[in-house]
Design a protein around this motif. Sequence first.
Motif, mmCIF file in Angstrom:
data_model
loop_
_atom_site.group_PDB
_atom_site.id
_atom_site.type_symbol
_atom_site.label_atom_id
_atom_site.label_comp_id
_atom_site.label_asym_id
_atom_site.label_seq_id
_atom_site.Cartn_x
_atom_site.Cartn_y
_atom_site.Cartn_z
ATOM 1 N N GLY A 1 0.788 -1.230 0.000
ATOM 2 C CA GLY A 1 0.000 0.000 0.000
ATOM 3 C C GLY A 1 0.819 1.277 0.000
ATOM 4 N N LYS A 2 2.131 1.154 -0.215
ATOM 5 C CA LYS A 2 2.941 2.373 -0.236
ATOM 6 C C LYS A 2 2.778 3.116 -1.555
ATOM 7 N N LYS A 3 2.408 2.374 -2.588
ATOM 8 C CA LYS A 3 2.157 3.054 -3.861
ATOM 9 C C LYS A 3 1.072 2.332 -4.651
ATOM 10 N N ASP A 4 0.619 2.936 -5.720
ATOM 11 C CA ASP A 4 -0.405 2.315 -6.561
ATOM 12 C C ASP A 4 0.101 0.978 -7.051
ATOM 13 N N PHE A 5 -0.832 0.036 -7.224
ATOM 14 C CA PHE A 5 -0.430 -1.301 -7.639
ATOM 15 C C PHE A 5 -0.963 -1.600 -9.042
ATOM 16 N N HIS A 6 -0.049 -1.911 -9.955
ATOM 17 C CA HIS A 6 -0.413 -2.132 -11.351
ATOM 18 C C HIS A 6 -0.478 -3.608 -11.702
ATOM 19 N N THR A 7 -1.555 -4.046 -12.321
ATOM 20 C CA THR A 7 -1.644 -5.417 -12.836
ATOM 21 C C THR A 7 -2.239 -5.348 -14.236
ATOM 22 N N ASP A 8 -2.273 -6.485 -14.892
ATOM 23 C CA ASP A 8 -2.873 -6.500 -16.230
ATOM 24 C C ASP A 8 -4.398 -6.372 -16.155
ATOM 25 N N LEU A 9 -4.933 -6.453 -14.956
ATOM 26 C CA LEU A 9 -6.389 -6.261 -14.790
ATOM 27 C C LEU A 9 -6.723 -4.837 -14.358
ATOM 28 N N GLY A 10 -5.711 -3.982 -14.347
ATOM 29 C CA GLY A 10 -5.967 -2.592 -13.986
ATOM 30 C C GLY A 10 -5.179 -2.152 -12.765
ATOM 31 N N VAL A 11 -5.337 -0.895 -12.420
ATOM 32 C CA VAL A 11 -4.566 -0.292 -11.329
ATOM 33 C C VAL A 11 -5.412 -0.209 -10.061
ATOM 34 N N ILE A 12 -4.751 -0.456 -8.916
ATOM 35 C CA ILE A 12 -5.395 -0.239 -7.618
ATOM 36 C C ILE A 12 -4.642 0.878 -6.927
ATOM 37 N N LYS A 13 -5.379 1.846 -6.442
ATOM 38 C CA LYS A 13 -4.744 2.991 -5.808
ATOM 39 C C LYS A 13 -4.179 2.635 -4.441
ATOM 40 N N ALA A 14 -3.051 3.236 -4.108
ATOM 41 C CA ALA A 14 -2.418 3.013 -2.805
ATOM 42 C C ALA A 14 -3.438 3.265 -1.698
ATOM 43 N N GLU A 15 -4.199 4.294 -1.884
ATOM 44 C CA GLU A 15 -5.211 4.679 -0.894
ATOM 45 C C GLU A 15 -6.229 3.558 -0.659
ATOM 46 N N ASP A 16 -6.649 2.937 -1.769
ATOM 47 C CA ASP A 16 -7.628 1.841 -1.643
ATOM 48 C C ASP A 16 -7.033 0.664 -0.868
ATOM 49 N N ILE A 17 -5.739 0.419 -1.106
ATOM 50 C CA ILE A 17 -5.078 -0.671 -0.379
ATOM 51 C C ILE A 17 -5.005 -0.331 1.095
ATOM 52 N N GLN A 18 -4.608 0.905 1.382
ATOM 53 C CA GLN A 18 -4.488 1.320 2.785
ATOM 54 C C GLN A 18 -5.821 1.244 3.520
ATOM 55 N N ASN A 19 -6.894 1.524 2.819
ATOM 56 C CA ASN A 19 -8.214 1.514 3.447
ATOM 57 C C ASN A 19 -8.850 0.118 3.534
ATOM 58 N N SER A 20 -8.195 -0.859 2.926
ATOM 59 C CA SER A 20 -8.781 -2.207 2.950
ATOM 60 C C SER A 20 -8.205 -3.010 4.109
ATOM 61 N N LYS A 21 -8.835 -4.119 4.392
ATOM 62 C CA LYS A 21 -8.322 -5.047 5.415
ATOM 63 C C LYS A 21 -8.742 -6.452 5.011
ATOM 64 N N PRO A 22 -8.174 -7.474 5.642
ATOM 65 C CA PRO A 22 -8.559 -8.837 5.274
ATOM 66 C C PRO A 22 -10.070 -8.979 5.269
ATOM 67 N N GLY A 23 -10.592 -9.489 4.168
ATOM 68 C CA GLY A 23 -12.032 -9.627 4.032
ATOM 69 C C GLY A 23 -12.623 -8.625 3.065
ATOM 70 N N SER A 24 -11.873 -7.535 2.828
ATOM 71 C CA SER A 24 -12.346 -6.521 1.881
ATOM 72 C C SER A 24 -12.308 -7.058 0.456
#
Lengths: 244, 244, 244, 244
Positions: free
Chosen positions: D16-39
């Motif tokens: 969650g320190k930076k945006d995460f890029h995959t071939d299925l699209g980008v996930i924002k660092a913020e979204d990772i930081q706001n998530s938790k197991p189960g999200s």
Amino acid sequence: MLTLIDERNKKYVVDGKKDFHTDLGVIKAEDIQNSKPGSIIKTHLGHEMKVIKANVNDYIDVMERRCTIILPKDIGIVITYTGIGCGDKVVEAGTGAGATTLRFSRVLGNEGKIYTYEKRKEFYEIAKRNIEKFGVKNVVMRYRDIRDGIIESDVDLVFLDMPDPWNVVEHAYEALKYGGWFVSYSPYVEQMKKTRKKCEEFNFSEIFTYECLLREMEIKNDAVRPKTRMIGHTAYITFARKVP
Amino acid sequence: MLTLIDERNKKYVVDGKKDFHTDLGVIKAEDIQNSKPGSIIKTHLGHEMKVIKANVNDYIDVMERRCTIILPKDIGIVITYTGIGCGDKVVEAGTGAGATTLRFSRVLGNEGKIYTYEKRKEFYEIAKRNIEKFGVKNVVMRYRDIRDGIIESDVDLVFLDMPDPWNVVEHAYEALKYGGWFVSYSPYVEQMKKTRKKCEEFNFSEIFTYECLLREMEIKNDAVRPKTRMIGHTAYITFARKVP
Amino acid sequence: MLTLIDERNKKYVVDGKKDFHTDLGVIKAEDIQNSKPGSIIKTHLGHEMKVIKANVNDYIDVMERRCTIILPKDIGIVITYTGIGCGDKVVEAGTGAGATTLRFSRVLGNEGKIYTYEKRKEFYEIAKRNIEKFGVKNVVMRYRDIRDGIIESDVDLVFLDMPDPWNVVEHAYEALKYGGWFVSYSPYVEQMKKTRKKCEEFNFSEIFTYECLLREMEIKNDAVRPKTRMIGHTAYITFARKVP
Amino acid sequence: MLTLIDERNKKYVVDGKKDFHTDLGVIKAEDIQNSKPGSIIKTHLGHEMKVIKANVNDYIDVMERRCTIILPKDIGIVITYTGIGCGDKVVEAGTGAGATTLRFSRVLGNEGKIYTYEKRKEFYEIAKRNIEKFGVKNVVMRYRDIRDGIIESDVDLVFLDMPDPWNVVEHAYEALKYGGWFVSYSPYVEQMKKTRKKCEEFNFSEIFTYECLLREMEIKNDAVRPKTRMIGHTAYITFARKVP
């Protein structure tokens, strides 16, 4: 030869040449001769014995022996990976109590022959009695150290269960048919390694070594599991084939 | 039958009835007929082929097949734990490509006989060609579903490699000699369990199930280790013996 | 805690709270307190005892128990395949003598916690004594049938060694963290199968089952071989991971 | 650290320190930081990712490596047979990609410490990145040939995965606590034998060697069997304990 099974599931192997004595009473030779697989015969004390066809395992289980016997699992892979069968010529050393000799004898048939070398007088005598009593005709016993040379030639398989199989590689190479197999049975890694090296020197081909592990499954209260106890190791079995 | 080994260590099994064509050139039937184990013969392009005695494994490796073959390790324990050998009568199903048939054929000899059942026309035909070409005389092929009954009697071994061996237990019991063996080869625990239960119902004795694991040892740079790859499982092999 | 090794290589685990009595004589509590790993202390009869750091295996070997203990090999794969470690929260049932509890306790550390359920009073009491005496602080014992529910939540691992683990799958699913593991230890195939099915129903992911076999190598007269004896089976260990 | 699982069951480990890029699209660092197991979070292209707690295996699976990784099964038995756990001090060589280092790190906790030696610059750098990124605090990396000596003392475990572990036996003996363990991981018999001899010379006690085999069971069409493929060998693991 017949196998008798008593009420306690103990087995006996009999040939009907004379009366048979057990702690459950005596069975007359005549009764044995008149029975066949499927019969039930009685001892003079009235105990019943079931009669079945004897097989080589029944016999080995009860025969005289003062040494460890190679397990069927190990002889099984020797037979199938070398492809030996009826009519083939096999050389074996050492004979031990003759168990392996009898197993090979079974699959070689009357057209085949097994020559078995034993240099220890005591084992030679035990094996002789065991083999004669079992009544096979395709075994030739040699009271001789196989390291002094193999008398036979054009052999399909040389099988060695002895401490220093590498000392017989050269003799085996000479005795074998092209396409025939050298096989050694050795508990220790070092024996196997030294034997394989010798096989490479003598230009054997298809050299490989197997270890065969058998797991027995059991059913208890309608549920299945492997048995707790297992034999962890018997020997490394090395195969090498003679090619031109 | 002879096995030829080319310069790349590729093997061919030939019978010398006609010229033999490979990508390394043609070998004349005549040259094959005049060779024997130990000979080296040349293709018309000058490539050398070493000649050795063919064994059943060489043949199985190159014969036609469209199914999995039971490994030698598994047939090995069937042979040695049942004690079958020359002169015995074996019933087998299904035939598949005939590999197991040929292995049994080898150890039963001319005095023995193997009756092999196959209900699938395609495999029956393939096996027929394979068995005829190998030239054994002790095989009787039956294009028939063994679940409809076993024609033979006084049998030493009934060996089953089929999805529902429990459906043949009753037929096997009838066909077997007292002291003879029922053996089934089943990949799944449930098959084994169901078959064993059926064997218990029919009062078979000495019921046991083995799994056979083979480990190959390798030598690299003069150092020994088991190979990284290993076959983890082929099948559970269940044995049961007919007693009165 | 210290481990003492006597002249016969017998081990004792002592805490120095009181004098220690053996058949080789008495060691004073004071002498134990003044010793440290590397010391050699004497009994009042003059027998020497080597002092080493005690580990959890030394302690389990000598502690009170009236049941079988899960072997280290099996707990080893539970630890590494689930990745549990310091700071994690583990739920376990049944406690038995507490051996597995102590092993988990070791790797969870003071920041972690293990909650262990035992419904049989006798074992609960034995385990309580064993755990207290070993002196760990991260174990919470529950005298309770885990099938009645798991009190904890946000758990990293639920480990079950009990006859009917499938009855706890639902409770485990609720108690586990997303990404946490359900693991069951079952000797029989049927238990494993039933438990896996239940795990599938509850939508667990990464379901797999391992069996762990340990072979011991031995060196005799400077030659290497696997030991003849081997434990053939302890249990099937099933893993399942909770995902959203 | 979190593990993301995409719709194809592919896993990613993110911090969650930076945006995460995959071939299925980008996930924002913020979204990772706001998530938790189960999200469940979505990429900018609308693909869903399940969030679970990351474990050390998830991380090792995706981290950078240019060498073979010791399997969890083998580290499992090292942990449980030596009894190491929280607060212990471990020395390891060579570091490789750092996978084993991370596994040990997990069970040693913040109160424990692992000192890992790597003499190959390339691996040292890779491991450094891997270990830093995983964020553990109890690892000390040493760019050094462990054969030149072990800096630490009072060590609970010296674990060696290197071609010539026998050259470190003396250093290990000095560095270890009384009661601590020397463990070496060696694929070849000869390595194991040479190391054991050296351990005997240095008066180590409780010397034993294990090989750990893992069998995976599978369920197909509601029927159970071991998998066809299996890893036949990784290494011989030798244990030796320092006593006075």
